[in-house]
Design a protein around this motif. Structure first.
Motif, mmCIF file in Angstrom:
data_model
loop_
_atom_site.group_PDB
_atom_site.id
_atom_site.type_symbol
_atom_site.label_atom_id
_atom_site.label_comp_id
_atom_site.label_asym_id
_atom_site.label_seq_id
_atom_site.Cartn_x
_atom_site.Cartn_y
_atom_site.Cartn_z
ATOM 1 N N GLU A 29 -2.331 -12.616 2.791
ATOM 2 C CA GLU A 29 -3.118 -13.652 3.369
ATOM 3 C C GLU A 29 -2.975 -15.074 2.522
ATOM 4 O OE1 GLU A 29 -4.415 -10.667 2.395
ATOM 5 O OE2 GLU A 29 -4.639 -9.622 4.331
ATOM 6 N N GLU A 30 -3.067 -15.053 1.411
ATOM 7 C CA GLU A 30 -2.840 -16.089 0.625
ATOM 8 C C GLU A 30 -1.472 -16.962 0.913
ATOM 9 O OE1 GLU A 30 -5.412 -15.299 -3.407
ATOM 10 O OE2 GLU A 30 -3.522 -14.599 -3.261
ATOM 11 N N ALA A 31 -0.500 -15.992 1.151
ATOM 12 C CA ALA A 31 0.940 -16.297 1.676
ATOM 13 C C ALA A 31 1.144 -17.111 2.669
ATOM 14 C CB ALA A 31 1.843 -15.393 1.173
ATOM 15 N N ALA A 32 0.239 -16.481 3.641
ATOM 16 C CA ALA A 32 0.388 -16.927 4.857
ATOM 17 C C ALA A 32 -0.224 -18.236 5.146
ATOM 18 C CB ALA A 32 -0.257 -15.855 6.051
ATOM 19 N N GLU A 50 12.505 -11.711 6.849
ATOM 20 C CA GLU A 50 12.786 -13.022 6.643
ATOM 21 C C GLU A 50 12.245 -13.930 5.209
ATOM 22 O OE1 GLU A 50 11.699 -15.042 9.988
ATOM 23 O OE2 GLU A 50 12.687 -13.913 11.390
ATOM 24 N N ILE A 51 11.230 -13.424 4.803
ATOM 25 C CA ILE A 51 10.463 -13.479 3.731
ATOM 26 C C ILE A 51 10.653 -12.665 2.599
ATOM 27 C CG2 ILE A 51 8.233 -14.379 2.666
ATOM 28 C CD1 ILE A 51 7.647 -15.566 5.690
ATOM 29 N N SER A 52 11.113 -12.884 1.561
ATOM 30 C CA SER A 52 10.992 -12.034 0.251
ATOM 31 C C SER A 52 9.519 -11.499 -0.218
ATOM 32 C CB SER A 52 11.644 -12.448 -0.907
ATOM 33 O OG SER A 52 13.232 -12.930 -0.417
ATOM 34 N N PHE A 53 9.373 -10.318 -0.736
ATOM 35 C CA PHE A 53 8.035 -9.948 -1.166
ATOM 36 C C PHE A 53 8.222 -8.777 -2.093
ATOM 37 C CE2 PHE A 53 8.749 -7.565 2.783
ATOM 38 C CZ PHE A 53 8.310 -6.475 2.531
ATOM 39 N N PHE A 54 7.129 -8.589 -2.788
ATOM 40 C CA PHE A 54 7.274 -7.234 -3.861
ATOM 41 C C PHE A 54 5.946 -6.412 -3.222
ATOM 42 C CE2 PHE A 54 8.611 -11.110 -6.048
ATOM 43 C CZ PHE A 54 9.633 -10.719 -6.686
ATOM 44 N N ARG A 55 6.565 -4.930 -3.403
ATOM 45 C CA ARG A 55 5.539 -4.311 -2.910
ATOM 46 C C ARG A 55 4.854 -3.204 -4.121
ATOM 47 N NH1 ARG A 55 6.819 -1.274 2.335
ATOM 48 N NH2 ARG A 55 5.591 -3.101 2.888
ATOM 49 N N ALA A 56 3.808 -3.128 -4.239
ATOM 50 C CA ALA A 56 2.817 -2.270 -5.120
ATOM 51 C C ALA A 56 2.083 -1.388 -4.460
ATOM 52 C CB ALA A 56 2.048 -3.300 -6.045
ATOM 53 N N GLY A 57 2.471 -0.261 -4.250
ATOM 54 C CA GLY A 57 1.703 0.815 -3.536
ATOM 55 C C GLY A 57 1.840 0.419 -2.115
ATOM 56 N N LYS A 58 0.553 0.084 -1.439
ATOM 57 C CA LYS A 58 0.740 -0.366 0.103
ATOM 58 C C LYS A 58 0.505 -1.701 0.209
ATOM 59 C CE LYS A 58 -1.052 4.028 1.873
ATOM 60 N NZ LYS A 58 -2.157 4.752 2.737
ATOM 61 N N ARG A 59 0.287 -2.255 -0.721
ATOM 62 C CA ARG A 59 0.324 -3.950 -0.872
ATOM 63 C C ARG A 59 1.497 -4.729 -1.035
ATOM 64 N NH1 ARG A 59 -5.136 -5.681 -1.094
ATOM 65 N NH2 ARG A 59 -6.699 -3.997 -1.142
ATOM 66 N N ASN A 60 1.618 -5.813 -0.182
ATOM 67 C CA ASN A 60 2.740 -6.739 -0.471
ATOM 68 C C ASN A 60 2.218 -7.916 -1.285
ATOM 69 O OD1 ASN A 60 4.399 -5.101 0.933
ATOM 70 N ND2 ASN A 60 4.093 -6.250 2.790
ATOM 71 N N TYR A 61 3.090 -8.489 -2.069
ATOM 72 C CA TYR A 61 2.853 -9.615 -3.033
ATOM 73 C C TYR A 61 4.163 -10.782 -2.717
ATOM 74 C CZ TYR A 61 -0.928 -6.819 -4.772
ATOM 75 O OH TYR A 61 -1.931 -6.278 -5.217
ATOM 76 N N LYS A 63 5.655 -14.568 -4.472
ATOM 77 C CA LYS A 63 5.916 -15.571 -5.388
ATOM 78 C C LYS A 63 5.919 -16.837 -4.632
ATOM 79 C CE LYS A 63 9.009 -15.169 -8.367
ATOM 80 N NZ LYS A 63 9.992 -14.679 -9.276
ATOM 81 N N ARG A 64 5.398 -17.934 -4.953
ATOM 82 C CA ARG A 64 5.426 -19.218 -4.403
ATOM 83 C C ARG A 64 6.676 -19.771 -4.405
ATOM 84 N NH1 ARG A 64 0.688 -19.002 -6.954
ATOM 85 N NH2 ARG A 64 -1.400 -19.844 -5.790
ATOM 86 N N GLU A 65 7.487 -19.429 -5.418
ATOM 87 C CA GLU A 65 9.115 -20.017 -5.406
ATOM 88 C C GLU A 65 9.678 -19.312 -4.281
ATOM 89 O OE1 GLU A 65 12.563 -18.536 -8.178
ATOM 90 O OE2 GLU A 65 10.886 -19.066 -9.174
ATOM 91 N N ASP A 66 9.384 -18.078 -3.926
ATOM 92 C CA ASP A 66 10.047 -17.227 -2.802
ATOM 93 C C ASP A 66 9.770 -17.880 -1.380
ATOM 94 O OD1 ASP A 66 11.351 -15.805 -4.462
ATOM 95 O OD2 ASP A 66 10.127 -14.089 -4.081
ATOM 96 N N LEU A 67 8.445 -18.135 -1.576
ATOM 97 C CA LEU A 67 8.005 -18.869 -0.228
ATOM 98 C C LEU A 67 8.294 -20.315 0.018
ATOM 99 C CD1 LEU A 67 4.213 -17.844 -0.402
ATOM 100 C CD2 LEU A 67 5.902 -16.797 0.731
ATOM 101 N N ASP A 68 8.420 -21.176 -0.922
ATOM 102 C CA ASP A 68 9.232 -22.231 -0.970
ATOM 103 C C ASP A 68 10.693 -22.227 -0.671
ATOM 104 O OD1 ASP A 68 6.908 -23.681 -1.771
ATOM 105 O OD2 ASP A 68 7.668 -23.826 -3.904
#
Length: 96
Positions: A29-32, A50-61, A63-68
């Motif tokens: 939600e914060e990334a969107a 299209e957007i890089s992310f990290f997965r921990a369990g069922k959640r995606n996280y 990095k601002r750097e990847d979003l930029d």
């Protein structure tokens, strides 16, 4: 020559500075919101990888750097830049 205590103190200072600069990862939600995208569009982009992310369990996280990186990867050149590229190309081809 520096003593071991001086070196250890410098290492501690460096570690402290590194941990201060580390930003916590963003939730989906914060990334969107950071990208100003509707959540369903954001989900589609992560699903298509299209957007890089990290997965921990069922959640995606994220990095601002990847979003930029995502934001700035599709830069469109200005007319001045395009004209300069054309001029450079013409100059190079006329030399041969």
């Amino acid at each position: 020559m520096k003593s071991i205590n001086e070196i250890l103190q410098r290492v501690k200072n460096i570690e402290s500075k590194l941990s201060e600069n580390r930003e916590p990862p963003l939730s989906t939600e914060e990334a969107a919101a950071y990208l100003k995208l509707p959540i369903d569009t954001f989900y589609k982009k992560t699903h298509k990888k299209e957007i890089s992310f990290f997965r921990a369990g069922k959640r995606n996280y994220f990095k601002r750097e990847d979003l930029d990186t995502y934001l700035f990867k599709n830069r469109i050149s200005s007319l001045d830049e395009i004209e300069q590229e054309v001029a450079n190309s013409i100059n190079l081809s006329s030399k041969y």
